[in-house]
Design a protein around this motif. Structure first.
Motif, PDB file in Angstrom:
ATOM      1  N   ILE A  68      49.169   7.165  44.748  1.00 35.55           N
ATOM      2  CA  ILE A  68      49.829   8.476  44.804  1.00 35.55           C
ATOM      3  C   ILE A  68      49.821   9.151  43.437  1.00 35.55           C
ATOM      4  O   ILE A  68      49.551  10.343  43.324  1.00 35.55           O
ATOM      5  CB  ILE A  68      51.270   8.347  45.338  1.00 35.55           C
ATOM      6  CG1 ILE A  68      51.237   7.989  46.830  1.00 35.55           C
ATOM      7  CG2 ILE A  68      52.064   9.640  45.114  1.00 35.55           C
ATOM      8  CD1 ILE A  68      52.582   7.604  47.406  1.00 35.55           C
ATOM      9  N   ILE A  69      50.104   8.383  42.386  1.00 37.09           N
ATOM     10  CA  ILE A  69      50.182   8.996  41.050  1.00 37.09           C
ATOM     11  C   ILE A  69      48.838   8.957  40.320  1.00 37.09           C
ATOM     12  O   ILE A  69      48.744   9.364  39.169  1.00 37.09           O
ATOM     13  CB  ILE A  69      51.284   8.352  40.183  1.00 37.09           C
ATOM     14  CG1 ILE A  69      50.987   6.876  39.892  1.00 37.09           C
ATOM     15  CG2 ILE A  69      52.649   8.529  40.832  1.00 37.09           C
ATOM     16  CD1 ILE A  69      51.946   6.236  38.899  1.00 37.09           C
ATOM     17  N   GLN A  70      47.820   8.472  41.002  1.00 35.98           N
ATOM     18  CA  GLN A  70      46.469   8.404  40.451  1.00 35.98           C
ATOM     19  C   GLN A  70      46.446   7.644  39.127  1.00 35.98           C
ATOM     20  O   GLN A  70      45.899   8.093  38.127  1.00 35.98           O
ATOM     21  CB  GLN A  70      45.877   9.809  40.307  1.00 35.98           C
ATOM     22  CG  GLN A  70      45.755  10.502  41.633  1.00 35.98           C
ATOM     23  CD  GLN A  70      45.224  11.902  41.542  1.00 35.98           C
ATOM     24  OE1 GLN A  70      44.920  12.422  40.472  1.00 35.98           O
ATOM     25  NE2 GLN A  70      45.094  12.539  42.689  1.00 35.98           N
ATOM     26  N   HIS A  71      47.067   6.492  39.154  1.00 35.95           N
ATOM     27  CA  HIS A  71      47.115   5.589  38.001  1.00 35.95           C
ATOM     28  C   HIS A  71      45.839   4.767  38.047  1.00 35.95           C
ATOM     29  O   HIS A  71      45.679   3.912  38.903  1.00 35.95           O
ATOM     30  CB  HIS A  71      48.350   4.687  38.125  1.00 35.95           C
ATOM     31  CG  HIS A  71      48.609   3.845  36.925  1.00 35.95           C
ATOM     32  ND1 HIS A  71      48.092   2.589  36.792  1.00 35.95           N
ATOM     33  CD2 HIS A  71      49.337   4.083  35.807  1.00 35.95           C
ATOM     34  CE1 HIS A  71      48.504   2.067  35.643  1.00 35.95           C
ATOM     35  NE2 HIS A  71      49.264   2.965  35.036  1.00 35.95           N
ATOM     36  N   HIS A  72      44.926   5.017  37.138  1.00 33.14           N
ATOM     37  CA  HIS A  72      43.595   4.414  37.211  1.00 33.14           C
ATOM     38  C   HIS A  72      43.475   3.116  36.417  1.00 33.14           C
ATOM     39  O   HIS A  72      42.390   2.740  36.015  1.00 33.14           O
ATOM     40  CB  HIS A  72      42.543   5.425  36.759  1.00 33.14           C
ATOM     41  CG  HIS A  72      42.552   6.671  37.578  1.00 33.14           C
ATOM     42  ND1 HIS A  72      42.149   6.706  38.895  1.00 33.14           N
ATOM     43  CD2 HIS A  72      42.970   7.926  37.291  1.00 33.14           C
ATOM     44  CE1 HIS A  72      42.287   7.932  39.379  1.00 33.14           C
ATOM     45  NE2 HIS A  72      42.787   8.696  38.423  1.00 33.14           N
ATOM     46  N   LYS A  73      44.600   2.462  36.225  1.00 35.68           N
ATOM     47  CA  LYS A  73      44.592   1.179  35.526  1.00 35.68           C
ATOM     48  C   LYS A  73      44.919   0.088  36.538  1.00 35.68           C
ATOM     49  O   LYS A  73      45.552   0.340  37.549  1.00 35.68           O
ATOM     50  CB  LYS A  73      45.646   1.166  34.418  1.00 35.68           C
ATOM     51  CG  LYS A  73      45.389   2.167  33.320  1.00 35.68           C
ATOM     52  CD  LYS A  73      46.502   2.088  32.293  1.00 35.68           C
ATOM     53  CE  LYS A  73      46.330   3.173  31.248  1.00 35.68           C
ATOM     54  NZ  LYS A  73      47.471   3.190  30.317  1.00 35.68           N
ATOM     55  N   PRO A  74      44.523  -1.151  36.247  1.00 40.02           N
ATOM     56  CA  PRO A  74      44.858  -2.239  37.179  1.00 40.02           C
ATOM     57  C   PRO A  74      46.361  -2.494  37.230  1.00 40.02           C
ATOM     58  O   PRO A  74      47.074  -2.254  36.257  1.00 40.02           O
ATOM     59  CB  PRO A  74      44.116  -3.446  36.603  1.00 40.02           C
ATOM     60  CG  PRO A  74      43.776  -3.095  35.203  1.00 40.02           C
ATOM     61  CD  PRO A  74      43.747  -1.607  35.101  1.00 40.02           C
ATOM     62  N   ILE A  75      46.803  -2.975  38.367  1.00 42.23           N
ATOM     63  CA  ILE A  75      48.198  -3.392  38.522  1.00 42.23           C
ATOM     64  C   ILE A  75      48.290  -4.796  37.935  1.00 42.23           C
ATOM     65  O   ILE A  75      47.492  -5.669  38.269  1.00 42.23           O
ATOM     66  CB  ILE A  75      48.606  -3.372  40.007  1.00 42.23           C
ATOM     67  CG1 ILE A  75      48.544  -1.936  40.531  1.00 42.23           C
ATOM     68  CG2 ILE A  75      49.997  -3.977  40.195  1.00 42.23           C
ATOM     69  CD1 ILE A  75      48.620  -1.825  42.029  1.00 42.23           C
ATOM     70  N   LEU A  76      49.241  -4.997  37.063  1.00 41.95           N
ATOM     71  CA  LEU A  76      49.397  -6.265  36.372  1.00 41.95           C
ATOM     72  C   LEU A  76      50.337  -7.171  37.177  1.00 41.95           C
ATOM     73  O   LEU A  76      51.496  -6.838  37.385  1.00 41.95           O
ATOM     74  CB  LEU A  76      49.949  -6.030  34.965  1.00 41.95           C
ATOM     75  CG  LEU A  76      49.112  -5.049  34.131  1.00 41.95           C
ATOM     76  CD1 LEU A  76      49.867  -4.587  32.910  1.00 41.95           C
ATOM     77  CD2 LEU A  76      47.785  -5.674  33.746  1.00 41.95           C
ATOM     78  N   ILE A  77      49.801  -8.280  37.646  1.00 43.02           N
ATOM     79  CA  ILE A  77      50.575  -9.235  38.452  1.00 43.02           C
ATOM     80  C   ILE A  77      51.446 -10.080  37.522  1.00 43.02           C
ATOM     81  O   ILE A  77      50.961 -10.606  36.528  1.00 43.02           O
ATOM     82  CB  ILE A  77      49.643 -10.185  39.238  1.00 43.02           C
ATOM     83  CG1 ILE A  77      48.707  -9.395  40.137  1.00 43.02           C
ATOM     84  CG2 ILE A  77      50.446 -11.211  40.019  1.00 43.02           C
ATOM     85  CD1 ILE A  77      49.381  -8.687  41.245  1.00 43.02           C
TER      86      ILE A  77
END
Length: 167
Positions: A68-77
């Motif tokens: 939705i926010i167009q966050h183009h970085k990986p999600i950090l687990i």
């Protein structure tokens, strides 16, 4: 800007079935996906990083918000963001627990001392996980991070930051 935004995962299949999930891994329900997709996340446009519990319901929530926010970085687990283990109550319906484990279920409902629930994660263990997360921020100069987690973790995090006892 220095900011940590805490977000609880969306409604999961376990939530809909009234199951005490703890560390069990349930996906988001259709309702949970729809609710998150309809949320307004405009205030999150300047997020630096998105951290997520490794449990599916949190990670799926993080993915939806990221899209939705167009966050183009990986999600950090981050395993530290996991929900508290609920011991003998975990994986059972609330109805079953109220009948078969009444004393422990009442403790669970009151957000009481999980140390008294057989097999549940101890308060000190939960605090340690929160401290692990907070320690990442001690020397950071600037951050605006979103952490997608679970109710008990968030409660512990807020209580510790505000120097309150568990509640």
């Amino acid at each position: 800007m220095k900011q940590i935004i805490l977000m609880r995962h969306g409604l999961s299949i376990g939530n809909e079935r009234k199951i005490i999930q703890g560390k069990l891994d349930y996906e988001l329900s259709k309702t949970g996906i729809e609710e998150l997709s309809n949320e307004k996340f405009t205030e999150l446009k300047n997020i630096t990083n998105i951290y997520s519990s490794d449990l599916r319901r949190a990670y799926q929530s993080a993915e939806i918000v990221s899209d939705i926010i167009q966050h183009h970085k990986p999600i950090l687990i981050c395993e530290s963001l996991r929900e508290n283990g609920a011991g003998i109550l975990e994986g059972k319906t609330k109805e079953y627990c109220s009948r078969e484990f009444s004393e422990y279920y009442q403790t669970y409902l009151k957000r009481g001392d999980y140390d008294n629930i057989p097999g549940a994660e101890k308060w000190i263990e939960n605090q340690a996980r929160v401290l692990i997360m907070l320690s990442q921020y001690i020397n950071k100069n600037d951050f605006n991070d979103l952490m997608v987690s679970h109710a008990a973790f968030i409660r512990t995090f807020v209580n510790m930051v505000k120097l309150r006892d568990r509640n």
